[in-house]
Design a protein around this motif. Structure first.
Motif, PDB file in Angstrom:
ATOM      1  N   PRO A  29      29.747  -7.058   7.184  1.00 56.25           N
ATOM      2  CA  PRO A  29      28.883  -5.960   7.646  1.00 56.25           C
ATOM      3  C   PRO A  29      27.621  -5.883   6.792  1.00 56.25           C
ATOM      4  O   PRO A  29      27.656  -6.071   5.575  1.00 56.25           O
ATOM      5  N   LEU A  30      26.525  -5.595   7.447  1.00 60.37           N
ATOM      6  CA  LEU A  30      25.222  -5.638   6.796  1.00 60.37           C
ATOM      7  C   LEU A  30      24.374  -4.476   7.281  1.00 60.37           C
ATOM      8  O   LEU A  30      24.360  -4.167   8.474  1.00 60.37           O
ATOM      9  N   ARG A  31      23.673  -3.860   6.352  1.00 63.13           N
ATOM     10  CA  ARG A  31      22.788  -2.753   6.715  1.00 63.13           C
ATOM     11  C   ARG A  31      21.387  -3.083   6.226  1.00 63.13           C
ATOM     12  O   ARG A  31      21.180  -3.386   5.046  1.00 63.13           O
ATOM     13  N   LEU A  32      20.420  -3.012   7.139  1.00 60.92           N
ATOM     14  CA  LEU A  32      19.061  -3.449   6.849  1.00 60.92           C
ATOM     15  C   LEU A  32      18.051  -2.361   7.212  1.00 60.92           C
ATOM     16  O   LEU A  32      18.223  -1.653   8.218  1.00 60.92           O
ATOM     17  N   ALA A  33      17.016  -2.257   6.407  1.00 60.25           N
ATOM     18  CA  ALA A  33      15.820  -1.506   6.792  1.00 60.25           C
ATOM     19  C   ALA A  33      14.776  -2.525   7.217  1.00 60.25           C
ATOM     20  O   ALA A  33      14.473  -3.463   6.478  1.00 60.25           O
ATOM     21  N   VAL A  34      14.251  -2.361   8.425  1.00 58.73           N
ATOM     22  CA  VAL A  34      13.306  -3.326   8.989  1.00 58.73           C
ATOM     23  C   VAL A  34      12.009  -2.595   9.316  1.00 58.73           C
ATOM     24  O   VAL A  34      12.025  -1.531   9.957  1.00 58.73           O
ATOM     25  N   LEU A  35      10.891  -3.169   8.877  1.00 60.74           N
ATOM     26  CA  LEU A  35       9.597  -2.561   9.179  1.00 60.74           C
ATOM     27  C   LEU A  35       8.558  -3.653   9.366  1.00 60.74           C
ATOM     28  O   LEU A  35       8.791  -4.817   9.054  1.00 60.74           O
ATOM     29  N   ALA A  36       7.424  -3.262   9.891  1.00 55.20           N
ATOM     30  CA  ALA A  36       6.356  -4.224  10.173  1.00 55.20           C
ATOM     31  C   ALA A  36       5.024  -3.497  10.240  1.00 55.20           C
ATOM     32  O   ALA A  36       4.970  -2.258  10.327  1.00 55.20           O
ATOM     33  N   ASP A  37       3.946  -4.274  10.218  1.00 58.99           N
ATOM     34  CA  ASP A  37       2.606  -3.761  10.517  1.00 58.99           C
ATOM     35  C   ASP A  37       2.244  -2.545   9.660  1.00 58.99           C
ATOM     36  O   ASP A  37       1.787  -1.524  10.173  1.00 58.99           O
ATOM     37  N   ILE A  38       2.426  -2.698   8.355  1.00 60.71           N
ATOM     38  CA  ILE A  38       1.982  -1.637   7.452  1.00 60.71           C
ATOM     39  C   ILE A  38       0.464  -1.510   7.523  1.00 60.71           C
ATOM     40  O   ILE A  38      -0.087  -0.412   7.563  1.00 60.71           O
ATOM     41  N   HIS A  39      -0.227  -2.639   7.528  1.00 60.39           N
ATOM     42  CA  HIS A  39      -1.696  -2.652   7.611  1.00 60.39           C
ATOM     43  C   HIS A  39      -2.331  -1.796   6.518  1.00 60.39           C
ATOM     44  O   HIS A  39      -3.281  -1.035   6.777  1.00 60.39           O
ATOM     45  N   TRP A  40      -1.812  -1.934   5.301  1.00 62.22           N
ATOM     46  CA  TRP A  40      -2.408  -1.206   4.184  1.00 62.22           C
ATOM     47  C   TRP A  40      -3.877  -1.598   4.033  1.00 62.22           C
ATOM     48  O   TRP A  40      -4.228  -2.761   4.100  1.00 62.22           O
ATOM     49  N   GLY A  41      -4.730  -0.609   3.870  1.00 60.57           N
ATOM     50  CA  GLY A  41      -6.138  -0.903   3.692  1.00 60.57           C
ATOM     51  C   GLY A  41      -7.021   0.093   4.403  1.00 60.57           C
ATOM     52  O   GLY A  41      -7.168   1.238   3.964  1.00 60.57           O
ATOM     53  N   LEU A  42      -7.580  -0.316   5.526  1.00 61.01           N
ATOM     54  CA  LEU A  42      -8.606   0.474   6.186  1.00 61.01           C
ATOM     55  C   LEU A  42      -8.102   1.851   6.603  1.00 61.01           C
ATOM     56  O   LEU A  42      -8.776   2.861   6.410  1.00 61.01           O
ATOM     57  N   PHE A  43      -6.902   1.919   7.172  1.00 63.64           N
ATOM     58  CA  PHE A  43      -6.379   3.187   7.684  1.00 63.64           C
ATOM     59  C   PHE A  43      -5.111   3.651   6.979  1.00 63.64           C
ATOM     60  O   PHE A  43      -4.890   4.846   6.834  1.00 63.64           O
ATOM     61  N   TYR A  44      -4.236   2.732   6.602  1.00 61.08           N
ATOM     62  CA  TYR A  44      -2.970   3.082   5.942  1.00 61.08           C
ATOM     63  C   TYR A  44      -3.233   3.157   4.447  1.00 61.08           C
ATOM     64  O   TYR A  44      -3.549   2.159   3.814  1.00 61.08           O
ATOM     65  N   ARG A  45      -3.109   4.354   3.874  1.00 61.11           N
ATOM     66  CA  ARG A  45      -3.582   4.603   2.527  1.00 61.11           C
ATOM     67  C   ARG A  45      -2.440   4.653   1.497  1.00 61.11           C
ATOM     68  O   ARG A  45      -1.261   4.630   1.843  1.00 61.11           O
ATOM     69  N   ASP A  46      -2.829   4.777   0.246  1.00 60.88           N
ATOM     70  CA  ASP A  46      -1.868   4.690  -0.851  1.00 60.88           C
ATOM     71  C   ASP A  46      -0.782   5.758  -0.756  1.00 60.88           C
ATOM     72  O   ASP A  46       0.377   5.492  -1.071  1.00 60.88           O
ATOM     73  N   PHE A  47      -1.138   6.982  -0.369  1.00 62.31           N
ATOM     74  CA  PHE A  47      -0.122   8.036  -0.303  1.00 62.31           C
ATOM     75  C   PHE A  47       0.926   7.718   0.764  1.00 62.31           C
ATOM     76  O   PHE A  47       2.098   8.085   0.611  1.00 62.31           O
ATOM     77  N   GLN A  48       0.525   7.022   1.833  1.00 64.89           N
ATOM     78  CA  GLN A  48       1.501   6.625   2.837  1.00 64.89           C
ATOM     79  C   GLN A  48       2.405   5.516   2.307  1.00 64.89           C
ATOM     80  O   GLN A  48       3.614   5.504   2.577  1.00 64.89           O
ATOM     81  N   LEU A  49       1.818   4.579   1.565  1.00 64.33           N
ATOM     82  CA  LEU A  49       2.626   3.522   0.973  1.00 64.33           C
ATOM     83  C   LEU A  49       3.616   4.097  -0.027  1.00 64.33           C
ATOM     84  O   LEU A  49       4.783   3.676  -0.070  1.00 64.33           O
ATOM     85  N   ALA A  50       3.187   5.085  -0.812  1.00 67.08           N
ATOM     86  CA  ALA A  50       4.098   5.723  -1.767  1.00 67.08           C
ATOM     87  C   ALA A  50       5.241   6.427  -1.046  1.00 67.08           C
ATOM     88  O   ALA A  50       6.405   6.365  -1.474  1.00 67.08           O
ATOM     89  N   ARG A  51       4.935   7.104   0.060  1.00 65.41           N
ATOM     90  CA  ARG A  51       5.991   7.774   0.826  1.00 65.41           C
ATOM     91  C   ARG A  51       6.953   6.761   1.420  1.00 65.41           C
ATOM     92  O   ARG A  51       8.177   6.973   1.438  1.00 65.41           O
ATOM     93  N   LEU A  52       6.434   5.625   1.892  1.00 63.75           N
ATOM     94  CA  LEU A  52       7.291   4.574   2.434  1.00 63.75           C
ATOM     95  C   LEU A  52       8.258   4.072   1.376  1.00 63.75           C
ATOM     96  O   LEU A  52       9.461   3.908   1.644  1.00 63.75           O
TER      97      LEU A  52
END
Length: 348
Positions: free
Chosen positions: A123-146
Protein backbone atom coordinates in the motif's frame (compact mmCIF):
# COMPACT_ATOMS: atom_id res chain seq x y z
CA UNK A 1 -30.46 62.10 6.44
CA UNK A 2 -33.41 62.16 4.04
CA UNK A 3 -34.02 58.51 3.03
CA UNK A 4 -35.13 59.60 -0.43
CA UNK A 5 -31.72 61.05 -1.21
CA UNK A 6 -28.69 58.86 -1.83
CA UNK A 7 -25.91 58.86 0.75
CA UNK A 8 -22.42 60.25 0.01
CA UNK A 9 -21.09 56.93 -1.32
CA UNK A 10 -23.91 56.78 -3.86
CA UNK A 11 -24.01 60.44 -4.86
CA UNK A 12 -22.57 61.91 -8.04
CA UNK A 13 -19.77 63.32 -5.90
CA UNK A 14 -19.07 59.87 -4.46
CA UNK A 15 -18.98 58.42 -7.95
CA UNK A 16 -16.51 61.06 -9.13
CA UNK A 17 -14.29 60.33 -6.13
CA UNK A 18 -14.42 56.60 -6.85
CA UNK A 19 -13.29 57.09 -10.45
CA UNK A 20 -10.49 59.44 -9.43
CA UNK A 21 -9.21 56.88 -6.95
CA UNK A 22 -9.56 54.18 -9.59
CA UNK A 23 -7.30 56.03 -12.02
CA UNK A 24 -4.81 56.78 -9.26
CA UNK A 25 -4.77 53.05 -8.44
CA UNK A 26 -4.22 52.24 -12.11
CA UNK A 27 -1.22 54.57 -12.15
CA UNK A 28 0.06 52.84 -9.02
CA UNK A 29 -0.44 49.51 -10.81
CA UNK A 30 1.87 50.61 -13.63
CA UNK A 31 4.54 51.57 -11.10
CA UNK A 32 4.23 48.28 -9.21
CA UNK A 33 4.36 46.32 -12.48
CA UNK A 34 7.55 48.12 -13.52
CA UNK A 35 9.13 47.20 -10.17
CA UNK A 36 7.90 43.59 -10.33
CA UNK A 37 8.97 43.16 -13.96
CA UNK A 38 12.66 43.65 -13.26
CA UNK A 39 14.93 40.83 -12.14
CA UNK A 40 12.97 38.06 -13.88
CA UNK A 41 13.58 35.56 -16.60
CA UNK A 42 11.20 36.41 -19.44
CA UNK A 43 10.01 34.35 -22.36
CA UNK A 44 12.05 35.69 -25.29
CA UNK A 45 9.96 38.01 -27.46
CA UNK A 46 7.10 38.15 -24.93
CA UNK A 47 8.32 40.80 -22.52
CA UNK A 48 5.43 43.17 -23.33
CA UNK A 49 2.94 40.34 -22.86
CA UNK A 50 4.44 39.60 -19.47
CA UNK A 51 4.16 43.26 -18.45
CA UNK A 52 0.50 43.23 -19.45
CA UNK A 53 -0.04 39.98 -17.52
CA UNK A 54 1.50 41.60 -14.45
CA UNK A 55 -0.98 44.42 -14.93
CA UNK A 56 -3.78 41.86 -14.84
CA UNK A 57 -2.24 40.42 -11.66
CA UNK A 58 -1.82 43.69 -9.77
CA UNK A 59 -4.66 45.74 -11.28
CA UNK A 60 -7.57 43.87 -9.67
CA UNK A 61 -5.83 44.00 -6.29
CA UNK A 62 -5.05 47.71 -6.37
CA UNK A 63 -7.80 49.20 -8.53
CA UNK A 64 -10.55 46.56 -8.27
CA UNK A 65 -12.23 47.95 -5.12
CA UNK A 66 -12.50 51.44 -6.62
CA UNK A 67 -13.90 50.01 -9.85
CA UNK A 68 -16.60 48.24 -7.85
CA UNK A 69 -17.32 51.43 -5.92
CA UNK A 70 -17.60 53.48 -9.10
CA UNK A 71 -19.95 51.04 -10.82
CA UNK A 72 -22.12 50.66 -7.73
CA UNK A 73 -22.35 54.43 -7.28
CA UNK A 74 -23.25 54.83 -10.95
CA UNK A 75 -25.97 52.18 -10.70
CA UNK A 76 -27.49 53.75 -7.59
CA UNK A 77 -27.23 57.26 -8.94
CA UNK A 78 -28.94 56.59 -12.28
CA UNK A 79 -32.07 54.93 -13.55
CA UNK A 80 -33.26 52.97 -16.56
CA UNK A 81 -30.78 51.73 -19.16
CA UNK A 82 -27.82 53.49 -17.51
CA UNK A 83 -28.50 51.63 -14.27
CA UNK A 84 -28.92 48.29 -16.07
CA UNK A 85 -25.62 48.71 -17.93
CA UNK A 86 -23.84 49.56 -14.69
CA UNK A 87 -25.32 46.53 -12.92
CA UNK A 88 -24.31 44.22 -15.78
CA UNK A 89 -20.79 45.65 -15.69
CA UNK A 90 -20.77 45.25 -11.92
CA UNK A 91 -21.71 41.56 -12.20
CA UNK A 92 -18.99 40.99 -14.80
CA UNK A 93 -16.39 42.71 -12.63
CA UNK A 94 -17.45 40.70 -9.57
CA UNK A 95 -16.90 37.45 -11.48
CA UNK A 96 -13.54 38.72 -12.68
CA UNK A 97 -12.45 39.73 -9.20
CA UNK A 98 -13.53 36.38 -7.80
CA UNK A 99 -11.47 34.65 -10.50
CA UNK A 100 -8.41 36.79 -9.74
CA UNK A 101 -8.75 37.40 -5.97
CA UNK A 102 -10.13 34.14 -4.64
CA UNK A 103 -9.71 30.96 -6.67
CA UNK A 104 -6.03 31.32 -7.67
CA UNK A 105 -5.10 31.69 -3.99
CA UNK A 106 -7.24 28.81 -2.75
CA UNK A 107 -6.01 25.26 -2.37
CA UNK A 108 -7.97 22.03 -2.12
CA UNK A 109 -7.08 18.37 -1.65
CA UNK A 110 -8.78 15.76 -3.84
CA UNK A 111 -8.80 12.11 -2.75
CA UNK A 112 -8.37 9.21 -5.17
CA UNK A 113 -8.34 5.62 -3.90
CA UNK A 114 -7.50 2.59 -6.05
CA UNK A 115 -7.53 -1.02 -4.89
CA UNK A 116 -6.23 -4.28 -6.32
CA UNK A 117 -2.57 -3.36 -6.33
CA UNK A 118 -0.13 -5.69 -8.15
CA UNK A 119 1.40 -8.66 -6.40
CA UNK A 120 4.53 -7.67 -4.49
CA UNK A 121 3.53 -4.02 -4.19
CA UNK A 122 2.72 -2.52 -0.81
CA UNK A 123 0.00 0.00 0.00
CA UNK A 124 1.22 3.44 -0.96
CA UNK A 125 0.04 6.95 -0.22
CA UNK A 126 1.14 9.80 -2.47
CA UNK A 127 0.68 13.54 -2.71
CA UNK A 128 0.63 14.50 -6.39
CA UNK A 129 0.80 18.03 -7.75
CA UNK A 130 1.73 19.87 -10.91
CA UNK A 131 1.97 23.27 -12.57
CA UNK A 132 3.16 25.30 -9.61
CA UNK A 133 4.42 27.95 -12.04
CA UNK A 134 6.31 29.78 -9.32
CA UNK A 135 7.29 33.22 -10.55
CA UNK A 136 5.06 35.64 -12.39
CA UNK A 137 1.79 34.81 -10.59
CA UNK A 138 2.48 32.08 -7.99
CA UNK A 139 4.29 33.86 -5.18
CA UNK A 140 6.46 32.93 -2.22
CA UNK A 141 3.64 32.97 0.35
CA UNK A 142 1.76 30.42 -1.75
CA UNK A 143 4.84 28.22 -2.01
CA UNK A 144 5.28 28.43 1.77
CA UNK A 145 1.65 27.41 2.30
CA UNK A 146 2.10 24.49 -0.11
CA UNK A 147 5.12 23.24 1.84
CA UNK A 148 3.18 23.49 5.12
CA UNK A 149 0.26 21.57 3.60
CA UNK A 150 2.50 18.79 2.28
CA UNK A 151 4.29 18.50 5.62
CA UNK A 152 0.96 18.05 7.39
CA UNK A 153 0.06 15.11 5.11
CA UNK A 154 0.73 11.49 6.02
CA UNK A 155 2.18 10.32 2.71
CA UNK A 156 5.06 8.13 1.56
CA UNK A 157 6.24 10.54 -1.13
CA UNK A 158 5.40 13.67 -3.09
CA UNK A 159 5.25 13.51 -6.90
CA UNK A 160 5.50 16.71 -8.95
CA UNK A 161 4.44 16.47 -12.60
CA UNK A 162 6.38 19.42 -13.98
CA UNK A 163 5.96 23.09 -14.85
CA UNK A 164 7.68 24.31 -11.72
CA UNK A 165 8.14 27.88 -12.92
CA UNK A 166 6.69 30.64 -15.08
CA UNK A 167 9.11 33.48 -15.88
CA UNK A 168 10.55 33.37 -12.34
CA UNK A 169 13.17 35.46 -10.57
CA UNK A 170 16.75 35.06 -11.77
CA UNK A 171 18.00 33.32 -8.62
CA UNK A 172 16.15 30.01 -8.78
CA UNK A 173 18.14 28.44 -5.98
CA UNK A 174 17.24 31.18 -3.51
CA UNK A 175 13.67 31.47 -4.78
CA UNK A 176 12.91 27.77 -4.40
CA UNK A 177 14.71 27.29 -1.08
CA UNK A 178 11.40 26.55 0.68
CA UNK A 179 11.31 23.19 -1.12
CA UNK A 180 14.13 22.02 1.14
CA UNK A 181 11.66 22.12 4.06
CA UNK A 182 9.44 19.37 2.62
CA UNK A 183 9.79 16.42 4.99
CA UNK A 184 8.78 13.74 2.47
CA UNK A 185 10.81 12.34 -0.44
CA UNK A 186 10.03 14.38 -3.56
CA UNK A 187 10.24 12.82 -7.03
CA UNK A 188 9.65 14.98 -10.08
CA UNK A 189 9.87 15.64 -13.79
CA UNK A 190 10.10 18.91 -15.67
CA UNK A 191 7.35 20.42 -17.81
CA UNK A 192 7.24 22.34 -21.06
CA UNK A 193 7.58 25.73 -19.34
CA UNK A 194 10.70 24.47 -17.61
CA UNK A 195 12.31 23.34 -20.86
CA UNK A 196 11.90 26.24 -23.29
CA UNK A 197 8.68 24.93 -24.82
CA UNK A 198 7.73 27.81 -24.51
CA UNK A 199 9.69 29.98 -22.12
CA UNK A 200 13.29 30.75 -21.27
CA UNK A 201 15.67 27.77 -21.21
CA UNK A 202 15.73 26.94 -17.51
CA UNK A 203 16.46 23.22 -17.76
CA UNK A 204 19.99 23.50 -16.38
CA UNK A 205 19.60 26.09 -13.59
CA UNK A 206 16.20 24.76 -12.54
CA UNK A 207 17.42 21.16 -12.38
CA UNK A 208 20.37 22.26 -10.27
CA UNK A 209 18.16 24.30 -7.92
CA UNK A 210 15.73 21.41 -7.44
CA UNK A 211 18.52 18.92 -6.71
CA UNK A 212 20.08 21.37 -4.25
CA UNK A 213 16.81 21.43 -2.31
CA UNK A 214 16.35 17.65 -2.22
CA UNK A 215 14.06 17.12 -5.21
CA UNK A 216 14.98 14.02 -7.22
CA UNK A 217 14.37 14.37 -10.95
CA UNK A 218 13.54 10.96 -12.44
CA UNK A 219 13.13 11.63 -16.17
CA UNK A 220 14.03 8.48 -18.07
CA UNK A 221 14.64 6.65 -14.78
CA UNK A 222 13.04 3.76 -12.93
CA UNK A 223 13.18 3.46 -9.16
CA UNK A 224 11.66 1.21 -6.51
CA UNK A 225 9.34 2.50 -3.80
CA UNK A 226 7.59 0.07 -1.44
CA UNK A 227 7.53 -2.71 -4.03
CA UNK A 228 6.37 -0.40 -6.83
CA UNK A 229 8.29 0.58 -9.93
CA UNK A 230 8.06 4.34 -10.42
CA UNK A 231 9.03 5.70 -13.84
CA UNK A 232 9.54 9.32 -14.85
CA UNK A 233 9.19 10.58 -18.42
CA UNK A 234 10.39 13.90 -19.81
CA UNK A 235 8.08 16.48 -21.36
CA UNK A 236 6.18 15.64 -24.55
CA UNK A 237 7.31 18.91 -26.21
CA UNK A 238 10.61 19.71 -24.51
CA UNK A 239 12.04 16.25 -23.78
CA UNK A 240 12.57 12.86 -25.40
CA UNK A 241 9.84 10.64 -23.94
CA UNK A 242 9.66 8.41 -27.04
CA UNK A 243 13.24 7.22 -26.54
CA UNK A 244 12.68 6.83 -22.80
CA UNK A 245 9.61 4.66 -23.35
CA UNK A 246 11.52 2.43 -25.76
CA UNK A 247 14.31 1.99 -23.20
CA UNK A 248 12.07 1.46 -20.19
CA UNK A 249 9.58 -0.89 -21.91
CA UNK A 250 11.79 -3.01 -24.19
CA UNK A 251 9.84 -4.76 -26.94
CA UNK A 252 9.05 -8.35 -26.08
CA UNK A 253 9.84 -8.03 -22.37
CA UNK A 254 7.18 -8.45 -19.70
CA UNK A 255 7.18 -5.85 -16.91
CA UNK A 256 4.73 -5.34 -14.04
CA UNK A 257 2.27 -2.45 -14.16
CA UNK A 258 4.09 0.67 -13.03
CA UNK A 259 3.47 4.10 -11.62
CA UNK A 260 4.37 6.64 -14.30
CA UNK A 261 5.01 10.34 -13.74
CA UNK A 262 4.76 12.66 -16.77
CA UNK A 263 3.87 16.27 -17.43
CA UNK A 264 1.53 16.15 -20.43
CA UNK A 265 -1.41 13.76 -20.72
CA UNK A 266 -0.51 13.16 -24.40
CA UNK A 267 2.62 11.32 -23.24
CA UNK A 268 0.26 8.53 -22.19
CA UNK A 269 -0.28 7.66 -25.86
CA UNK A 270 3.39 6.59 -26.11
CA UNK A 271 3.03 3.80 -23.54
CA UNK A 272 2.49 0.14 -24.46
CA UNK A 273 -0.94 -1.30 -23.61
CA UNK A 274 -1.55 -1.65 -19.86
CA UNK A 275 1.93 -0.35 -19.05
CA UNK A 276 0.76 1.73 -16.09
CA UNK A 277 -1.20 0.74 -13.03
CA UNK A 278 -1.61 4.49 -12.64
CA UNK A 279 0.00 7.44 -14.40
CA UNK A 280 0.05 11.06 -13.27
CA UNK A 281 0.01 14.20 -15.44
CA UNK A 282 -0.78 17.89 -15.25
CA UNK A 283 -0.31 20.53 -17.97
CA UNK A 284 -3.98 21.24 -18.77
CA UNK A 285 -4.76 23.21 -15.57
CA UNK A 286 -8.18 21.56 -15.89
CA UNK A 287 -8.95 24.35 -18.35
CA UNK A 288 -8.20 27.01 -15.67
CA UNK A 289 -11.18 29.16 -16.70
CA UNK A 290 -14.15 26.80 -16.98
CA UNK A 291 -16.74 27.90 -19.52
CA UNK A 292 -19.05 24.97 -20.30
CA UNK A 293 -18.73 23.84 -23.90
CA UNK A 294 -15.95 26.28 -24.77
CA UNK A 295 -13.20 25.26 -22.33
CA UNK A 296 -12.97 21.56 -23.34
CA UNK A 297 -12.76 22.59 -27.00
CA UNK A 298 -10.14 25.27 -26.30
CA UNK A 299 -7.95 22.89 -24.28
CA UNK A 300 -8.07 20.37 -27.13
CA UNK A 301 -6.91 23.07 -29.54
CA UNK A 302 -4.04 24.38 -27.41
CA UNK A 303 -2.81 21.87 -24.83
CA UNK A 304 -3.70 18.30 -25.67
CA UNK A 305 -4.99 16.13 -28.48
CA UNK A 306 -6.78 13.89 -26.00
CA UNK A 307 -9.95 14.41 -23.91
CA UNK A 308 -7.99 13.91 -20.67
CA UNK A 309 -8.33 17.30 -18.99
CA UNK A 310 -9.10 16.84 -15.28
CA UNK A 311 -9.67 13.68 -13.25
CA UNK A 312 -9.21 9.93 -13.54
CA UNK A 313 -9.38 8.29 -16.98
CA UNK A 314 -9.04 4.82 -18.45
CA UNK A 315 -6.65 4.77 -21.41
CA UNK A 316 -5.05 2.00 -23.52
CA UNK A 317 -1.81 2.49 -21.58
CA UNK A 318 -3.53 2.26 -18.18
CA UNK A 319 -5.30 4.55 -15.77
CA UNK A 320 -4.35 8.23 -15.90
CA UNK A 321 -4.92 10.87 -13.22
CA UNK A 322 -4.77 14.42 -14.62
CA UNK A 323 -4.49 17.08 -11.93
CA UNK A 324 -5.62 20.67 -12.57
CA UNK A 325 -2.45 21.87 -10.84
CA UNK A 326 -1.82 24.81 -8.56
CA UNK A 327 -0.64 27.81 -10.54
CA UNK A 328 -1.84 29.82 -13.50
CA UNK A 329 -0.53 30.67 -16.94
CA UNK A 330 -1.62 33.34 -19.43
CA UNK A 331 -4.26 34.94 -17.23
CA UNK A 332 -3.58 35.15 -13.48
CA UNK A 333 -7.05 33.74 -12.81
CA UNK A 334 -9.00 30.57 -12.19
CA UNK A 335 -12.73 30.11 -12.44
CA UNK A 336 -14.46 26.86 -11.49
CA UNK A 337 -11.12 24.99 -11.43
CA UNK A 338 -9.62 25.17 -7.95
CA UNK A 339 -5.89 24.70 -7.35
CA UNK A 340 -5.54 21.08 -6.32
CA UNK A 341 -3.25 18.68 -4.49
CA UNK A 342 -4.09 15.06 -5.27
CA UNK A 343 -4.01 12.63 -2.35
CA UNK A 344 -3.69 9.16 -3.87
CA UNK A 345 -4.20 5.94 -1.87
CA UNK A 346 -3.17 2.64 -3.48
CA UNK A 347 -4.49 -0.26 -1.41
CA UNK A 348 -4.89 -4.04 -1.44
Amino acid sequence: MNPARPGPACSRGGERLAWRLFWLAMAATLAVCAWDFSGRWHTPGHELRNFIMLGLYWGPKLAGPFLLWGLLAHALGHAGWARLKALLALAFVLVGLWASWVEPFAQRTRQTTLTGIPEGAQPLRLAVLADIHWGLFYRDFQLARLVRTLNAMDVDAVLVAGDWVHDPLFDLEAGLRLLADIRHPVFAVLGNHDTKAPGPDLTGPLSQALRTHGVRLIEGELLEIKGWQLVGLSDFWGGQPQAEVRALWPAGESVPPRLVLMHQPDTMTLLPPDAAFLAFAGHTHGGQIWIPGFTPWFVRQTNTQQPWVNGLYGTPGGRLLVTPGLGTIGLPARLGVWPTIELVDLRD
